[in-house]
Structure formats: C-alpha cells, structure tokens
Design a protein around this motif. Sequence first.
Motif, PDB file in Angstrom:
ATOM      1  N   TRP A  60       0.831  -1.203   0.000  1.00  0.00           N
ATOM      2  CA  TRP A  60       0.000   0.000   0.000  1.00  0.00           C
ATOM      3  C   TRP A  60       0.871   1.261   0.000  1.00  0.00           C
ATOM      4  O   TRP A  60       0.599   2.207  -0.743  1.00  0.00           O
ATOM      5  CB  TRP A  60      -0.932  -0.008   1.211  1.00  0.00           C
ATOM      6  CG  TRP A  60      -1.784   1.209   1.309  1.00  0.00           C
ATOM      7  CD1 TRP A  60      -1.633   2.248   2.177  1.00  0.00           C
ATOM      8  CD2 TRP A  60      -2.908   1.537   0.497  1.00  0.00           C
ATOM      9  NE1 TRP A  60      -2.583   3.188   1.967  1.00  0.00           N
ATOM     10  CE2 TRP A  60      -3.392   2.776   0.926  1.00  0.00           C
ATOM     11  CE3 TRP A  60      -3.545   0.908  -0.552  1.00  0.00           C
ATOM     12  CZ2 TRP A  60      -4.480   3.398   0.356  1.00  0.00           C
ATOM     13  CZ3 TRP A  60      -4.636   1.523  -1.126  1.00  0.00           C
ATOM     14  CH2 TRP A  60      -5.095   2.742  -0.675  1.00  0.00           C
ATOM     15  N   ALA A  61       1.903   1.260   0.807  1.00  0.00           N
ATOM     16  CA  ALA A  61       2.798   2.423   0.853  1.00  0.00           C
ATOM     17  C   ALA A  61       3.492   2.610  -0.496  1.00  0.00           C
ATOM     18  O   ALA A  61       3.636   3.740  -0.982  1.00  0.00           O
ATOM     19  CB  ALA A  61       3.827   2.254   1.960  1.00  0.00           C
ATOM     20  N   GLU A  62       3.904   1.510  -1.119  1.00  0.00           N
ATOM     21  CA  GLU A  62       4.542   1.593  -2.432  1.00  0.00           C
ATOM     22  C   GLU A  62       3.569   2.121  -3.479  1.00  0.00           C
ATOM     23  O   GLU A  62       3.922   2.978  -4.295  1.00  0.00           O
ATOM     24  CB  GLU A  62       5.059   0.219  -2.851  1.00  0.00           C
ATOM     25  CG  GLU A  62       5.718   0.208  -4.211  1.00  0.00           C
ATOM     26  CD  GLU A  62       6.106  -1.193  -4.659  1.00  0.00           C
ATOM     27  OE1 GLU A  62       6.312  -1.358  -5.876  1.00  0.00           O
ATOM     28  OE2 GLU A  62       6.191  -2.098  -3.824  1.00  0.00           O
ATOM     29  N   LEU A  63       2.324   1.649  -3.436  1.00  0.00           N
ATOM     30  CA  LEU A  63       1.318   2.134  -4.389  1.00  0.00           C
ATOM     31  C   LEU A  63       1.019   3.614  -4.179  1.00  0.00           C
ATOM     32  O   LEU A  63       0.869   4.367  -5.148  1.00  0.00           O
ATOM     33  CB  LEU A  63       0.038   1.309  -4.283  1.00  0.00           C
ATOM     34  CG  LEU A  63       0.105  -0.093  -4.855  1.00  0.00           C
ATOM     35  CD1 LEU A  63      -1.165  -0.865  -4.533  1.00  0.00           C
ATOM     36  CD2 LEU A  63       0.338  -0.044  -6.358  1.00  0.00           C
ATOM     37  N   LYS A  64       0.940   4.037  -2.923  1.00  0.00           N
ATOM     38  CA  LYS A  64       0.704   5.459  -2.654  1.00  0.00           C
ATOM     39  C   LYS A  64       1.869   6.304  -3.160  1.00  0.00           C
ATOM     40  O   LYS A  64       1.670   7.388  -3.709  1.00  0.00           O
ATOM     41  CB  LYS A  64       0.478   5.677  -1.162  1.00  0.00           C
ATOM     42  CG  LYS A  64      -0.898   5.257  -0.697  1.00  0.00           C
ATOM     43  CD  LYS A  64      -1.089   5.541   0.761  1.00  0.00           C
ATOM     44  CE  LYS A  64      -1.319   7.025   0.934  1.00  0.00           C
ATOM     45  NZ  LYS A  64      -1.744   7.384   2.286  1.00  0.00           N
ATOM     46  N   GLU A  65       3.087   5.785  -2.976  1.00  0.00           N
ATOM     47  CA  GLU A  65       4.271   6.505  -3.452  1.00  0.00           C
ATOM     48  C   GLU A  65       4.260   6.607  -4.982  1.00  0.00           C
ATOM     49  O   GLU A  65       4.546   7.660  -5.543  1.00  0.00           O
ATOM     50  CB  GLU A  65       5.518   5.780  -2.973  1.00  0.00           C
ATOM     51  CG  GLU A  65       6.813   6.475  -3.310  1.00  0.00           C
ATOM     52  CD  GLU A  65       8.002   5.702  -2.752  1.00  0.00           C
ATOM     53  OE1 GLU A  65       8.897   5.375  -3.544  1.00  0.00           O
ATOM     54  OE2 GLU A  65       8.022   5.448  -1.539  1.00  0.00           O
ATOM     55  N   GLN A  67       1.599   6.486  -6.881  1.00  0.00           N
ATOM     56  CA  GLN A  67       0.530   7.389  -7.272  1.00  0.00           C
ATOM     57  C   GLN A  67       0.953   8.841  -7.085  1.00  0.00           C
ATOM     58  O   GLN A  67       0.670   9.694  -7.925  1.00  0.00           O
ATOM     59  CB  GLN A  67      -0.730   7.113  -6.469  1.00  0.00           C
ATOM     60  CG  GLN A  67      -1.884   8.026  -6.866  1.00  0.00           C
ATOM     61  CD  GLN A  67      -3.106   7.834  -6.015  1.00  0.00           C
ATOM     62  OE1 GLN A  67      -3.078   7.122  -5.026  1.00  0.00           O
ATOM     63  NE2 GLN A  67      -4.182   8.475  -6.411  1.00  0.00           N
ATOM     64  N   ALA A  68       1.650   9.131  -5.993  1.00  0.00           N
ATOM     65  CA  ALA A  68       2.126  10.494  -5.765  1.00  0.00           C
ATOM     66  C   ALA A  68       3.115  10.900  -6.864  1.00  0.00           C
ATOM     67  O   ALA A  68       3.081  12.033  -7.354  1.00  0.00           O
ATOM     68  CB  ALA A  68       2.775  10.607  -4.392  1.00  0.00           C
ATOM     69  N   ILE A  73       4.139  13.916 -11.874  1.00  0.00           N
ATOM     70  CA  ILE A  73       4.447  13.930 -13.309  1.00  0.00           C
ATOM     71  C   ILE A  73       3.305  14.551 -14.081  1.00  0.00           C
ATOM     72  O   ILE A  73       3.514  15.374 -14.980  1.00  0.00           O
ATOM     73  CB  ILE A  73       4.752  12.501 -13.798  1.00  0.00           C
ATOM     74  CG1 ILE A  73       6.082  12.029 -13.237  1.00  0.00           C
ATOM     75  CG2 ILE A  73       4.760  12.430 -15.309  1.00  0.00           C
ATOM     76  CD1 ILE A  73       6.344  10.552 -13.425  1.00  0.00           C
ATOM     77  N   LEU A  74       2.076  14.179 -13.734  1.00  0.00           N
ATOM     78  CA  LEU A  74       0.919  14.759 -14.415  1.00  0.00           C
ATOM     79  C   LEU A  74       0.830  16.259 -14.166  1.00  0.00           C
ATOM     80  O   LEU A  74       0.449  17.019 -15.050  1.00  0.00           O
ATOM     81  CB  LEU A  74      -0.367  14.072 -13.967  1.00  0.00           C
ATOM     82  CG  LEU A  74      -0.586  12.695 -14.542  1.00  0.00           C
ATOM     83  CD1 LEU A  74      -1.796  12.045 -13.907  1.00  0.00           C
ATOM     84  CD2 LEU A  74      -0.754  12.765 -16.045  1.00  0.00           C
TER      85      LEU A  74
END
Length: 183
Positions: A60-65, A67-68, A73-74
């Motif tokens: 979860w922490a990796e996915l949040k990172e 996504q951030a 980038i966006l």
Amino acid sequence: MIILNRNQWLLVLSALVLLLGVTYYFFLLAPVLEKRQRLQLAVEKRERELVAMTGLREKWAELKERQAAADRILGQKEAGFNMLSFLEGVSREAGVSEKIVHMKPISFSDTSNDLRQEGMEISLEGVGIGEVTRYLFGIEYAKGLIHVRRIRMQRPTDERAPASLKVTLQVVAYLPSIPTKGP
C-alpha cells in the motif's frame, strides 16, 4: 476389620496412586494441555496474519508513493505538453529525425475521468537497430506517463541496404483531462 499384609497394602496404595494420577491427568492436566495447544495454534495463525498485513501495508505504501509520483508527473505535464514536439526532440537526440517518414496522431475514445490518452504513430525508414534502440530508450525513460504501445519492424524489400529497417511505432501518453467548461 480386614487385616492386610504388607504386599496387599502396597497393591492398594499403588491402585490409589494410579487412580489419583489418572484423575489428575484427565480432569486437570489434559484440558490445560489442550487449551495450551489451541492457544499456540491461534498465536501462530495471528503471526501469519500479521506478516501478511505487514506485506500488504508495504504494498500500500509503495502504491501510494507511485501514485504520488504519477500525480507529480501529471502536474508537470499540465503546462503545455505537446506530444509532437516531444517526439521530435527525442528523435533529434537519437539521430533519427531525418529518417522519419510520417507522424500522425491517434485518437482514443476511452478516457477515464482524470486522464486522457494522446497517441502518435511514427514511421521510420532506413534506420539501424542501434538508432531504434536509442529512440525507444528516449521515449520509454522520459519523465512522464508515456510508453510505446506497439512496435513493428520490417526489413526493406530491396537488398541494397540489408542493415536498415522500416519501423512503425505507436506511442501513447497519459495526460490530465482538459476540464470542460459548463454553460
């Protein structure tokens, strides 16, 4: 009164001790050992669940990172990203800008709420494998949500340049959706 000799007393005393030992085992010791075993199994199960939850928390922490990072980038891409200019710049860096036959936009109908896809088809002729590799590397490792969706490589039909290739790429970038203005 019955008088017992010494051997009979030992036999009665042994039977009494045996009866007390069996009673102690079945009514006190066995339930305690069984409960201890159940608790031990419960502790082992909880430890496995804890390990699984820790792994899920790390994911979860990796996915949040991630996504951030994608949101950053966006956010950088919002200010005037132009796919054509980007691809031309990468082609100049890779040394294939003179070998581009055409670049044409690709339209997509599936857009999510927050992202839209922008695509470009690039056709190259007379390029070597090293040039294609540099061009692909420049596209794939650029900052941003951009990737090569499809690639087709062919050898030319004439045998005059056996090391040259005809390459067609489809490149897709994910950009923030353009907000539509209401009435």
